[in-house]
Design an enzyme around this catalytic site. Structure first.
Site, PDB file in Angstrom:
ATOM      1  N   ARG A  15       0.763  -1.358  -0.027  1.00 46.25           N
ATOM      2  CA  ARG A  15       0.111  -0.058  -0.169  1.00 46.25           C
ATOM      3  C   ARG A  15       0.815   1.027   0.000  1.00 46.25           C
ATOM      4  NH1 ARG A  15      -3.664  -1.283   5.332  1.00 46.25           N
ATOM      5  NH2 ARG A  15      -1.670  -2.355   5.621  1.00 46.25           N
ATOM      6  N   LYS A  81       1.633   2.025   7.337  1.00 45.40           N
ATOM      7  CA  LYS A  81       1.832   1.422   8.667  1.00 45.40           C
ATOM      8  C   LYS A  81       2.659   1.994   9.498  1.00 45.40           C
ATOM      9  CE  LYS A  81       0.628  -2.124   9.682  1.00 45.40           C
ATOM     10  NZ  LYS A  81      -0.280  -2.357  10.600  1.00 45.40           N
ATOM     11  N   TYR A 100      -1.369   4.854  10.426  1.00 47.37           N
ATOM     12  CA  TYR A 100      -1.553   3.638  11.650  1.00 47.37           C
ATOM     13  C   TYR A 100      -0.430   3.749  12.583  1.00 47.37           C
ATOM     14  CZ  TYR A 100      -5.630   2.189   8.890  1.00 47.37           C
ATOM     15  OH  TYR A 100      -6.812   2.200   8.214  1.00 47.37           O
ATOM     16  N   HIS A 102      -1.108   1.681  16.023  1.00 54.64           N
ATOM     17  CA  HIS A 102      -1.192   0.644  17.133  1.00 54.64           C
ATOM     18  C   HIS A 102      -0.312   0.398  17.976  1.00 54.64           C
ATOM     19  CE1 HIS A 102      -4.128  -0.723  14.247  1.00 54.64           C
ATOM     20  NE2 HIS A 102      -3.399  -0.736  13.268  1.00 54.64           N
ATOM     21  N   GLU A 124      -6.060   4.905  13.662  1.00 59.67           N
ATOM     22  CA  GLU A 124      -6.954   4.097  14.334  1.00 59.67           C
ATOM     23  C   GLU A 124      -7.585   4.747  15.783  1.00 59.67           C
ATOM     24  OE1 GLU A 124      -3.212   3.225  16.481  1.00 59.67           O
ATOM     25  OE2 GLU A 124      -3.588   3.488  14.401  1.00 59.67           O
ATOM     26  N   ASP A 276      -3.194  -6.518  15.242  1.00 60.56           N
ATOM     27  CA  ASP A 276      -2.329  -5.201  15.230  1.00 60.56           C
ATOM     28  C   ASP A 276      -2.634  -4.549  16.869  1.00 60.56           C
ATOM     29  OD1 ASP A 276      -1.274  -4.508  12.753  1.00 60.56           O
ATOM     30  OD2 ASP A 276      -3.207  -4.252  12.011  1.00 60.56           O
TER      31      ASP A 276
END
Length: 378
Positions: A15, A81, A100, A102, A124, A276
């Site tokens: 991605r 990520k 993101y 996490h 998130e 995650d």
């Protein structure tokens, strides 16, 4: 504002944080966008498409992050990520990082972000007044749709599974799929598993979600109020278990123990979408697309931490659709004014100036968090 978009480096992560449409929107607002060469290739987006939309292509990740020592370092970096260890040295004081994160399952990264005084805003934990998570939603949809597919493949005997066909055939029982969590990913997993012909059971503590699934699936999905005993009964009967439990920003609860797995059918499959956030199975540990599964008591665990990376073209466009309005606001106003103007975006702030600003993350990693409002008003 100058915005950098580096190429993702996580294992089999194809991605990219923005599409040409997103670049066009940001440049139309007067911002400069620099994209690392080849960043979009994995999502079937050529460098030329970015250039046509107004971006500048740079040759190295150092230029995209702004650590090359040259003039015009990006004020904000957009990623997909969380930064991995090989990227830690590229983070710097004063940088706004929008991706993101996490952090509840990643204390080392939390400490790195604090030590390097990065203003880190996590996709998130951006949360609407309704409780919805608009930037997690599209990837939860993708991961939910993928879970029955990868689970069905892992059920094949050649992959070490039970050799069970999801839809069965005339006179033979369908595979029994148990989904723990009836949120976005769980509902999408139920939809695909049902379409594959499986016998689907959905568990959740939220009765409203179960009532919604009753009408959505015309009572073809079994909705059960989740409890320790209900999970135990359903998991021991299952051919496939999909963990889809989420507590925003916090570590996922461990709902399937090692002992319970030991009582499952040999060759059964467990797919943990919540990996995650640490995962909702006791034996979960993050895997990669290159080596996605491992065995526990004769059952197969699939715990890839970036599942949507397997379908990057779909995932990249879906993600940019959701993140772009927030990225534009951050670029137009700066992180502070944008967060003050939009409480939903403010809830995405995880670290700033060496401080942790998210309470659930702090509880998960054992680091005290400062009140978010104190940071926004300082």
């Amino acid at each position: 504002m100058r915005i950098g978009v580096p190429k993702e480096v996580k294992n089999h992560e194809y991605r990219v944080a923005i599409t040409p449409i997103g670049v066009h929107e940001l440049t139309a607002h007067g911002h400069d966008v620099v994209i690392e060469q080849g960043a979009g290739v994995g999502s079937s987006i050529a460098d030329e498409e970015y250039v046509a939309a107004g971006a500048t292509i740079v040759a190295t990740p150092e230029e995209a992050w702004g650590t090359d020592g040259g003039p015009g370092a990006p004020d904000m970096v957009l990623k997909v990520k969380e930064p991995v260890a090989e990227e830690y040295h590229r983070m710097r004081e004063g940088l706004t990082l929008f991706t993101y994160l996490h952090l509840a399952a990643d204390k080392p990264l939390t400490e790195e972000l604090m030590d390097r005084k990065v203003t880190a805003i996590a996709y998130e934990t951006v949360q609407l007044p309704s409780g919805g998570l608009p930037l997690l939603y599209p990837m939860s949809e993708v991961a939910g749709c993928l879970a029955p597919q990868v689970g069905a493949y892992s059920l094949l005997k050649a992959q070490g599974g039970r050799g069970v066909l999801m839809g069965g055939v005339g006179g033979v029982a369908n595979a029994k799929v148990v989904i723990i969590g009836a949120g976005v990913s769980g509902q999408n997993a139920a939809n695909i598993a049902l379409g594959m012909g499986a016998d689907v059971t959905l568990l959740d503590t939220d009765l409203d979600k179960l009532r919604m699934s009753f009408w959505r699936y015309n009572n073809r999905v079994h909705g059960l109020a989740s409890s320790r005993l209900a999970i135990e009964q359903q998991v021991t009967e299952a051919d496939m278990v999909i963990g889809a439990v989420l507590i925003p920003g916090a570590a996922a609860p461990k709902l399937v123990s090692n002992e319970l797995v030991s009582r499952m059918k040999p060759g059964s499959v467990l797919v943990d979408i919540a990996v995650d956030q640490g995962g909702c199975f006791e034996d979960t540990h993050a895997t990669t697309h290159a080596d996605p599964t491992y065995q526990v008591h004769g059952s197969t665990f699939y715990c890839v931490a970036n599942m949507p990376g397997a379908v990057p073209n779909t995932s990249t466009y879906a993600l940019t659709n959701a993140t772009l309005p927030y990225a534009v606001a951050l670029a137009d106003k700066g992180w502070s004014a944008a967060c003050v103007a939009d409480r939903s975006l403010a809830l995405g702030l995880n670290t700033h100036a060496g401080q942790l600003t998210n309470g659930p993350v702090g509880e998960a990693v054992g680091i005290p968090a400062v009140p978010l409002d104190d940071v926004l008003t300082s």
